[in-house]
Design a protein around this motif. Sequence first.
Motif, PDB file in Angstrom:
ATOM      1  N   SER A   1       0.835  -1.196   0.000  1.00  0.00           N
ATOM      2  CA  SER A   1       0.000   0.000   0.000  1.00  0.00           C
ATOM      3  C   SER A   1       0.876   1.254   0.000  1.00  0.00           C
ATOM      4  N   VAL A   2       0.567   2.191  -0.917  1.00  0.00           N
ATOM      5  CA  VAL A   2       1.272   3.474  -0.972  1.00  0.00           C
ATOM      6  C   VAL A   2       0.231   4.565  -0.779  1.00  0.00           C
ATOM      7  N   LEU A   3       0.434   5.376   0.252  1.00  0.00           N
ATOM      8  CA  LEU A   3      -0.473   6.464   0.576  1.00  0.00           C
ATOM      9  C   LEU A   3       0.275   7.777   0.393  1.00  0.00           C
ATOM     10  N   ILE A   4      -0.325   8.687  -0.368  1.00  0.00           N
ATOM     11  CA  ILE A   4       0.276   9.994  -0.617  1.00  0.00           C
ATOM     12  C   ILE A   4      -0.713  11.054  -0.160  1.00  0.00           C
ATOM     13  N   SER A   5      -0.220  12.010   0.617  1.00  0.00           N
ATOM     14  CA  SER A   5      -1.046  13.124   1.078  1.00  0.00           C
ATOM     15  C   SER A   5      -0.400  14.418   0.597  1.00  0.00           C
ATOM     16  N   VAL A   6      -1.129  15.190  -0.203  1.00  0.00           N
ATOM     17  CA  VAL A   6      -0.625  16.445  -0.765  1.00  0.00           C
ATOM     18  C   VAL A   6      -1.701  17.519  -0.663  1.00  0.00           C
ATOM     19  N   ARG A   7      -1.282  18.781  -0.833  1.00  0.00           N
ATOM     20  CA  ARG A   7      -2.239  19.890  -0.776  1.00  0.00           C
ATOM     21  C   ARG A   7      -3.024  20.018  -2.076  1.00  0.00           C
ATOM     22  N   ARG A   8      -2.352  19.846  -3.220  1.00  0.00           N
ATOM     23  CA  ARG A   8      -3.001  19.992  -4.532  1.00  0.00           C
ATOM     24  C   ARG A   8      -2.466  18.926  -5.476  1.00  0.00           C
ATOM     25  N   ALA A   9      -3.306  18.534  -6.444  1.00  0.00           N
ATOM     26  CA  ALA A   9      -2.899  17.551  -7.436  1.00  0.00           C
ATOM     27  C   ALA A   9      -3.671  17.767  -8.728  1.00  0.00           C
ATOM     28  N   LEU A  10      -3.028  17.441  -9.848  1.00  0.00           N
ATOM     29  CA  LEU A  10      -3.646  17.494 -11.173  1.00  0.00           C
ATOM     30  C   LEU A  10      -3.293  16.218 -11.913  1.00  0.00           C
ATOM     31  N   ARG A  11      -4.211  15.758 -12.743  1.00  0.00           N
ATOM     32  CA  ARG A  11      -3.961  14.570 -13.561  1.00  0.00           C
ATOM     33  C   ARG A  11      -3.964  14.992 -15.018  1.00  0.00           C
ATOM     34  N   GLY A  12      -3.080  14.406 -15.817  1.00  0.00           N
ATOM     35  CA  GLY A  12      -3.049  14.768 -17.225  1.00  0.00           C
ATOM     36  C   GLY A  12      -2.246  13.795 -18.059  1.00  0.00           C
ATOM     37  N   ASP A  13      -2.421  13.896 -19.369  1.00  0.00           N
ATOM     38  CA  ASP A  13      -1.711  13.026 -20.302  1.00  0.00           C
ATOM     39  C   ASP A  13      -0.465  13.697 -20.877  1.00  0.00           C
ATOM     40  N   ASP A  14      -0.483  15.031 -20.945  1.00  0.00           N
ATOM     41  CA  ASP A  14       0.618  15.778 -21.550  1.00  0.00           C
ATOM     42  C   ASP A  14       1.620  16.165 -20.465  1.00  0.00           C
ATOM     43  N   LEU A  15       2.778  15.543 -20.516  1.00  0.00           N
ATOM     44  CA  LEU A  15       3.787  15.751 -19.479  1.00  0.00           C
ATOM     45  C   LEU A  15       4.290  17.187 -19.428  1.00  0.00           C
ATOM     46  N   SER A  16       4.456  17.832 -20.565  1.00  0.00           N
ATOM     47  CA  SER A  16       4.958  19.210 -20.573  1.00  0.00           C
ATOM     48  C   SER A  16       3.932  20.173 -19.964  1.00  0.00           C
ATOM     49  N   ARG A  17       2.650  19.945 -20.220  1.00  0.00           N
ATOM     50  CA  ARG A  17       1.619  20.799 -19.620  1.00  0.00           C
ATOM     51  C   ARG A  17       1.552  20.617 -18.107  1.00  0.00           C
ATOM     52  N   LEU A  18       1.710  19.391 -17.664  1.00  0.00           N
ATOM     53  CA  LEU A  18       1.719  19.152 -16.223  1.00  0.00           C
ATOM     54  C   LEU A  18       2.921  19.812 -15.570  1.00  0.00           C
ATOM     55  N   ARG A  19       4.078  19.735 -16.200  1.00  0.00           N
ATOM     56  CA  ARG A  19       5.280  20.379 -15.659  1.00  0.00           C
ATOM     57  C   ARG A  19       5.063  21.893 -15.569  1.00  0.00           C
ATOM     58  N   ASP A  20       4.452  22.476 -16.598  1.00  0.00           N
ATOM     59  CA  ASP A  20       4.133  23.912 -16.572  1.00  0.00           C
ATOM     60  C   ASP A  20       3.164  24.234 -15.439  1.00  0.00           C
ATOM     61  N   ALA A  21       2.184  23.358 -15.231  1.00  0.00           N
ATOM     62  CA  ALA A  21       1.216  23.575 -14.156  1.00  0.00           C
ATOM     63  C   ALA A  21       1.904  23.570 -12.797  1.00  0.00           C
ATOM     64  N   VAL A  22       2.861  22.660 -12.605  1.00  0.00           N
ATOM     65  CA  VAL A  22       3.611  22.620 -11.346  1.00  0.00           C
ATOM     66  C   VAL A  22       4.343  23.938 -11.140  1.00  0.00           C
ATOM     67  N   GLU A  23       5.029  24.400 -12.180  1.00  0.00           N
ATOM     68  CA  GLU A  23       5.802  25.638 -12.069  1.00  0.00           C
ATOM     69  C   GLU A  23       4.909  26.852 -11.867  1.00  0.00           C
ATOM     70  N   GLN A  24       3.810  26.937 -12.594  1.00  0.00           N
ATOM     71  CA  GLN A  24       2.954  28.122 -12.533  1.00  0.00           C
ATOM     72  C   GLN A  24       2.054  28.123 -11.300  1.00  0.00           C
TER      73      GLN A  24
END
Length: 134
Positions: free
Chosen positions: A76-99
């Motif tokens: 079992s792996v449990l992750i607790s975070v403040r915010r999360a996004l799911r996506g197929d485009d890796l570059s868009r997700l990386r931009d979302a993390v930065e922005q």
Amino acid sequence: MRSMTLKVLLPFEVFAQEQGVSRIVFETAQGAFGLLPQRLDCVAALAPGILIFETASDGEVFLALDEGVLVKTGLSVLISVRRALRGDDLSRLRDAVEQEFLTLDAHEEVLRTAMARLETGFMRRFASMRDRPS
């Protein structure tokens, strides 16, 4: 082959719950790390970044995560975070993390500084009132 269960928690909801996860790659302040089902139990402080996990049915799945904590116990792996996004485009997700995630952290730092100044001013005024003769 053995597989893991992955659960991603946000402050007020379960963001993702996945069965049959064969591997997980996540980011910490010390770099990227991978988890396989047979790995020993561990705890890690997550840095804002991209988490990759793989299942037989979906293949590689990408999640943008804010800072948080990962705990692996058994399969079992449990992750607790403040915010999360799911996506197929890796570059868009990386931009979302930065922005979104890193920019919000900068705004939160400014807010914390302002709050500290207000608290300090309040304490000074309170102390000066206490020192006045009655």
